[in-house]
Design an enzyme around this catalytic site. Structure first.
Site, PDB file in Angstrom:
ATOM      1  N   ASN A  11       0.826  -1.214   0.000  1.00 12.69           N
ATOM      2  CA  ASN A  11       0.000   0.000   0.000  1.00 12.69           C
ATOM      3  C   ASN A  11       0.851   1.251   0.000  1.00 12.69           C
ATOM      4  OD1 ASN A  11      -2.351  -1.556   0.373  1.00 12.69           O
ATOM      5  ND2 ASN A  11      -2.237  -1.386   2.598  1.00 12.69           N
ATOM      6  N   GLY A  39       1.576  -1.197   3.803  1.00 14.88           N
ATOM      7  CA  GLY A  39       0.942  -2.475   3.474  1.00 14.88           C
ATOM      8  C   GLY A  39       1.613  -3.544   4.315  1.00 14.88           C
ATOM      9  N   GLU A 137      -4.455  -9.091   4.370  1.00 17.39           N
ATOM     10  CA  GLU A 137      -4.801  -8.002   3.446  1.00 17.39           C
ATOM     11  C   GLU A 137      -4.790  -8.471   1.988  1.00 17.39           C
ATOM     12  OE1 GLU A 137      -3.918  -3.835   5.781  1.00 17.39           O
ATOM     13  OE2 GLU A 137      -2.395  -4.537   4.389  1.00 17.39           O
ATOM     14  N   LEU A 220       1.812  -7.251  22.642  1.00 12.94           N
ATOM     15  CA  LEU A 220       1.062  -6.470  23.631  1.00 12.94           C
ATOM     16  C   LEU A 220       1.498  -5.006  23.647  1.00 12.94           C
ATOM     17  CD1 LEU A 220       1.211  -9.112  26.532  1.00 12.94           C
ATOM     18  CD2 LEU A 220      -0.738  -8.603  25.036  1.00 12.94           C
ATOM     19  N   ASP A 251       4.069  -5.363  12.112  1.00 15.68           N
ATOM     20  CA  ASP A 251       4.715  -5.889  10.889  1.00 15.68           C
ATOM     21  C   ASP A 251       6.214  -6.036  11.092  1.00 15.68           C
ATOM     22  OD1 ASP A 251       2.230  -5.775   9.683  1.00 15.68           O
ATOM     23  OD2 ASP A 251       2.566  -3.748   8.909  1.00 15.68           O
TER      24      ASP A 251
HETATM   25  P1  ATP Z   1       0.167  -2.169  14.572  1.00 15.62           P
HETATM   26  O1  ATP Z   1      -1.172  -2.640  14.083  1.00 15.62           O
HETATM   27  O2  ATP Z   1       0.186  -0.729  15.008  1.00 15.62           O
HETATM   28  O3  ATP Z   1       1.295  -2.512  13.666  1.00 15.62           O
HETATM   29  P2  ATP Z   1      -0.039  -4.334  16.478  1.00 15.62           P
HETATM   30  O4  ATP Z   1      -1.256  -4.132  17.338  1.00 15.62           O
HETATM   31  O5  ATP Z   1      -0.071  -5.368  15.432  1.00 15.62           O
HETATM   32  O6  ATP Z   1       0.464  -2.939  15.926  1.00 15.62           O
HETATM   33  P3  ATP Z   1       1.552  -4.151  18.840  1.00 15.62           P
HETATM   34  O7  ATP Z   1       1.272  -5.226  19.807  1.00 15.62           O
HETATM   35  O8  ATP Z   1       0.987  -2.799  19.125  1.00 15.62           O
HETATM   36  O9  ATP Z   1       1.197  -4.681  17.385  1.00 15.62           O
HETATM   37  O10 ATP Z   1       3.123  -3.950  18.693  1.00 15.62           O
HETATM   38  C1  ATP Z   1       3.963  -4.964  18.182  1.00 15.62           C
HETATM   39  C2  ATP Z   1       5.261  -4.955  18.949  1.00 15.62           C
HETATM   40  O11 ATP Z   1       5.866  -3.668  18.806  1.00 15.62           O
HETATM   41  C3  ATP Z   1       5.122  -5.150  20.461  1.00 15.62           C
HETATM   42  O12 ATP Z   1       5.044  -6.525  20.801  1.00 15.62           O
HETATM   43  C4  ATP Z   1       6.405  -4.495  20.942  1.00 15.62           C
HETATM   44  O13 ATP Z   1       7.498  -5.369  20.743  1.00 15.62           O
HETATM   45  C5  ATP Z   1       6.540  -3.303  19.977  1.00 15.62           C
HETATM   46  N1  ATP Z   1       5.900  -2.076  20.500  1.00 15.62           N
HETATM   47  C6  ATP Z   1       4.700  -1.580  20.159  1.00 15.62           C
HETATM   48  N2  ATP Z   1       4.427  -0.433  20.801  1.00 15.62           N
HETATM   49  C7  ATP Z   1       5.505  -0.181  21.585  1.00 15.62           C
HETATM   50  C8  ATP Z   1       5.865   0.870  22.514  1.00 15.62           C
HETATM   51  N3  ATP Z   1       5.041   1.899  22.752  1.00 15.62           N
HETATM   52  N4  ATP Z   1       7.060   0.777  23.132  1.00 15.62           N
HETATM   53  C9  ATP Z   1       7.903  -0.258  22.896  1.00 15.62           C
HETATM   54  N5  ATP Z   1       7.642  -1.269  22.025  1.00 15.62           N
HETATM   55  C10 ATP Z   1       6.453  -1.239  21.382  1.00 15.62           C
HETATM   56  O1  RIB Z   2       0.200  -2.660   9.650  1.00 17.29           O
HETATM   57  C1  RIB Z   2       0.337  -1.361   9.149  1.00 17.29           C
HETATM   58  C2  RIB Z   2      -0.158  -1.279   7.730  1.00 17.29           C
HETATM   59  O2  RIB Z   2      -1.537  -1.554   7.712  1.00 17.29           O
HETATM   60  C3  RIB Z   2       0.000   0.079   7.104  1.00 17.29           C
HETATM   61  O3  RIB Z   2       1.240   0.250   6.467  1.00 17.29           O
HETATM   62  C4  RIB Z   2      -1.193   0.179   6.172  1.00 17.29           C
HETATM   63  O4  RIB Z   2      -0.847   0.129   4.824  1.00 17.29           O
HETATM   64  C5  RIB Z   2      -2.108  -0.983   6.544  1.00 17.29           C
HETATM   65  O5  RIB Z   2      -2.067  -1.964   5.591  1.00 17.29           O
END
Ligand code: ATP
Ligand code: RIB
Length: 316
Positions: A11, A39, A137, A220, A251
């Site tokens: 994306n 993406g 996706e 988390l 990702d």
């Molecule tokens: P997104 O959809 O925004 O990519 P997600 O919900 O799939 O995120 P998260 O659990 O928020 O994934 O984050 C993935 C990893 O990133 C966590 O397990 C941690 O290792 C790191 N991380 C995320 N936020 C933080 C933070 N505020 N400080 C430190 N590490 C973080």
């Molecule tokens: O996980 C993050 C991604 O989700 C963004 O880069 C956006 O393109 C969406 O696909």
């Protein structure tokens, strides 16, 4: 070193930054609009490639300016783009993202990503020991075809079931390692979960899944990652950093785990490394361009102070 194959979305992220998110029906004045490669598939491939794994991305882009820019970006990051297909039938995938106080909202318009099919997957020359990675996706039949092919070749399969959607348990049967956040786990386990829930509740939800020998890793956010490995909980606390944009953190985590496994590391070492990698990603704006190098992750691991935690800590 083995190779990483990612089948997934590509994306252009159109990112507006603002002091706060608008409420429904409200307009707020933002600070800036920026265009970042994104993406989930592309982000995971970039993370793996920048961390040193030979990485191939399988997916589709449109025949348009965004597609050209994204392909050039991916190639510059060291991703093999030989299996990216350009299609005139749809525009390149686009995500409209708002970022305020380090949190985001995302609307994805799939475009060409929705056209990825089993024939696109068939071109991949997966082999024993390779790591096959996908997310939600691109269409589910394409992911199933990809994982079936990977399994037949003796590759390890990693599914990141994001964004959260209902899916058939036959898909889970094709997965060796599941990496998901707490809300995606909640949807699968049919229970509401928060990233602040205690470990016992989260592990209870993990154990309610048809796990068999599968490894399940629950990210988390700032708290780090909790995993079930050989039926044993493993908790790795998050690194204390100042997040500016968490887009792509999940990702980065997935791509880093894949790269580490391709390098022959244990799953515990891979999770520790990926946790550090993702903590770097959140300190930078944008998704694709925020992925760290192995040297940056090494530096973070050697200097990090992590909050203490009770259950089954894994330490390097
Ligand atoms: P997104 O959809 O925004 O990519 P997600 O919900 O799939 O995120 P998260 O659990 O928020 O994934 O984050 C993935 C990893 O990133 C966590 O397990 C941690 O290792 C790191 N991380 C995320 N936020 C933080 C933070 N505020 N400080 C430190 N590490 C973080
Ligand atoms: O996980 C993050 C991604 O989700 C963004 O880069 C956006 O393109 C969406 O696909």
């Amino acid at each position: 070193m083995s190779r990483v194959f990612v089948a997934g979305s590509i994306n252009m992220d159109v990112v507006a930054t603002a002091g706060r998110h608008p409420r429904i029906g409200e307009t707020v004045t933002g600070n800036a609009v920026r265009y970042f490669p994104g993406g989930k598939g592309a982000n995971q491939a970039v993370a793996a490639a920048k961390l040193g794994a030979p990485t191939t991305l399988i997916g589709r882009i449109g025949k348009d300016a965004f597609g050209d820019q994204l392909k050039a970006f991916l190639a510059a990051q060291g991703v093999d783009v030989a299996y990216l297909r350009e299609t005139a039938e749809a525009h390149t995938g686009t995500a409209i993202i708002t970022v305020a106080n380090a949190d985001n909202t995302i609307v994805v318009i799939p475009g060409a990503n929705a056209l990825v099919d089993a024939a696109d997957i068939a071109v991949s020359n997966l082999a024993k020991g390779d790591i096959a990675v996908s997310q939600f996706e691109i269409p589910l039949p394409a992911i199933s075809a990809f994982f079936k092919r990977a399994r037949a070749a003796g590759a390890t399969t990693i599914l990141n079931p994001a964004p959260a959607i209902e899916f058939d348990s036959a898909m889970l049967d094709l997965v060796d390692i599941l990496i998901l956040n707490e809300s995606e786990l909640g949807l699968l386990a049919k229970t509401g979960l928060l990233d602040t829930d205690d470990h016992a509740r989260l592990i209870g939800a993990v154990r309610s899944l048809p796990t068999k020998d599968r490894i399940i890793c629950v990210t988390l956010g700032r708290r780090g990652v909790l995993a079930l490995v050989n039926d044993e909980p493993v908790f790795i606390p998050g690194h204390a950093v100042k997040a500016v944009d968490t887009t792509g953190a999940g990702d980065c985590f997935v791509g880093a785990v894949a790269a580490q496994l391709a390098d022959g590391q244990s799953i515990e070492a891979a999770l520790d490394f990926a946790n550090a990698a993702a903590s770097i990603c959140v300190q930078r704006m944008g998704a694709g361009p925020s992925m760290p190098t192995a040297a940056e992750v090494g530096a973070a691991l050697s200097t990090s102070s992590r909050p203490p935690s009770g259950t089954h800590n894994h330490r390097r």
